[in-house]
Write a protein that holds these residues in place. Structure first.
Motif, short mmCIF file in Angstrom:
data_model
loop_
_atom_site.label_atom_id
_atom_site.label_comp_id
_atom_site.label_asym_id
_atom_site.label_seq_id
_atom_site.Cartn_x
_atom_site.Cartn_y
_atom_site.Cartn_z
N LEU A 10 0.93 -1.37 0.09
CA LEU A 10 0.05 0.00 -0.01
C LEU A 10 0.88 1.40 -0.09
O LEU A 10 1.66 1.43 0.74
N ALA A 11 0.69 1.92 -0.93
CA ALA A 11 1.65 3.30 -1.22
C ALA A 11 1.47 4.23 -0.02
O ALA A 11 2.58 4.45 0.36
N GLY A 12 0.51 4.40 0.63
CA GLY A 12 0.44 5.21 1.54
C GLY A 12 1.20 4.86 2.86
O GLY A 12 1.77 5.66 3.78
N HIS A 13 1.33 3.49 3.11
CA HIS A 13 2.12 3.15 4.33
C HIS A 13 3.60 2.79 3.83
O HIS A 13 4.64 2.89 4.71
N VAL A 14 3.69 2.65 2.66
CA VAL A 14 5.31 2.68 2.05
C VAL A 14 6.01 4.03 2.27
O VAL A 14 7.22 4.38 2.64
N ALA A 15 5.13 5.22 1.93
CA ALA A 15 5.75 6.41 1.60
C ALA A 15 6.58 6.75 2.66
O ALA A 15 7.67 7.47 2.36
#
Length: 368
Positions: A10-15
């Motif tokens: 999930l991009a929001g968690h990786v960012a």
């Protein structure tokens, strides 16, 4: 030192961890990632250890109508627990191959906590959003007990006696500040490092001199947000004294007086904005407040309602009902939002003082 970052796809968690990883690498440390393949490989750069061939859950597959306990039940039963079970063998293989000194596990990648605890490795929790820090289930003991039981079953399957897998007893990196999130209701050691924001805001040349009002619901809410975005266009059309910019990922909206864009350089645009209307996604909220911009928050699901509550409690913006707001309601909220600029400025100052990426990297180094 060697750091293994375990993340969901999930991009929001990786960012936020992308920027922390870059800081750790710049300090001479070895960094590797671990998560479902091939999804995580498209989100990060560097060495990636696969953990599960594919994620057992995709956000777009969840029924849009789910709210409240139904949404929470789906999240845990159809995503968090299956994801942990699916990832655990790959995380163990990554630990065996990479031999990390420290494991960093996102709150939604509990396999990282499972394997680190089983191997006796120091580990840190990456709390990409502040929702869990506020103990949202504290007033719902039956639901909290149900979540506890799910975790107990997960730990038993993997031979781990650890407590709550979402909170490391060594370090919880909270990518927010007390000024926004309040004090954590946890026994775990929480470090408020502030959001891990992109370095430099870049530039955006679309401003026309009027106060800029930006409306964005994020790229993953295009279909669910179609009605709200259309109402926002109508609201802004009735405010000729401001410049309106609505992010319409589907490209379905038409307006002669309101700016429309499928994508925007968000940080650069927010640096020029007077008000941001959004869904309450953590990254969007933090990027707006880091620019000192007051918010109008219309939460859709998940942690967004809690973020909206925190924004209101911090006097940094106003809240709308996403499913009921009409053009007149949105217009009224936009007109009221500038009064909350002092609260937004206080949050911006707290973000600056917290240390951000550099402070997060320093805290992680202390675990080695």
């Amino acid at each position: 030192m060697r750091f293994l970052l375990v993340v969901p796809p999930l991009a929001g968690h990786v960012a936020p961890l992308l920027r922390v990883a870059a800081e750790l690498s710049a300090r001479g440390h070895a960094v590797a990632w671990c998560g479902p393949a091939p999804e995580v490989s498209t989100l990060v750069a560097g060495r990636v250890f696969p953990a599960g061939e594919s994620a057992p859950f995709a956000p777009e597959l969840r029924p849009a109508e789910l709210r409240g306990f139904a949404a929470l039940k789906y999240l845990w039963e159809s995503y968090l627990v299956p994801l942990a079970d699916a990832m655990a063998p790959g995380v163990q293989a990554a630990v065996d191959a990479f031999a990390p000194d420290v494991v960093v596990a996102d709150q939604q990648a509990m396999a990282g906590a499972l394997v680190a605890a089983r191997c006796g490795l120091p580990w840190a929790t990456s709390a990409s959003t502040s929702t869990e820090l506020a103990d949202p289930l504290g007033a719902l003991p039956k639901i909290a007990s149900w979540v506890t039981d799910l975790q107990a079953g997960l730990r038993a399957r993997h031979g781990v006696l650890l407590g709550d897998l979402r909170f490391s007893p060594h370090l919880v990196l909270a990518f927010t500040t007390r000024a926004l999130a309040g004090d954590a209701r946890l026994a775990a050691p929480v470090s408020y490092v502030g959001p891990a924001l992109p370095a430099g805001s870049g530039d955006w040349s679309g401003a026309d001199g009027r106060p800029l009002v930006v409306v964005t619901l994020g790229t993953s809410n295009a279909s669910a947000g179609a009605r709200f975005l259309a109402e926002s266009v109508d609201a802004l059309a009735g405010l000729p004294a401001v410049q309106g910019l609505v992010v319409d990922p589907a490209g379905d909206l038409i307006s002669e007086s309101v700016g429309l864009a499928r994508r925007i350089p968000q940080v650069a645009v927010f640096a020029r904005a007077s008000v941001v209307v959004c869904h309450g996604g953590h990254n969007t909220v933090c990027e707006a407040l880091a620019a000192g911009v007051p918010l109008v928050v219309a939460p859709i699901r998940d942690d967004q309602s809690m973020l909206a509550q925190q924004v209101v409690a911090a006097s940094a913006g106003v809240r709308l009902r996403f499913d009921r707001a009409k053009a007149a309601d949105i217009r009224t909220a936009i007109e009221a939002a500038p009064a909350y600029a002092p609260g937004a400025a206080r949050i911006r100052e707290s973000f600056t003082a917290a240390g951000g990426v550099a402070e997060a990297a320093t805290r992680l180094e202390s675990l080695g």
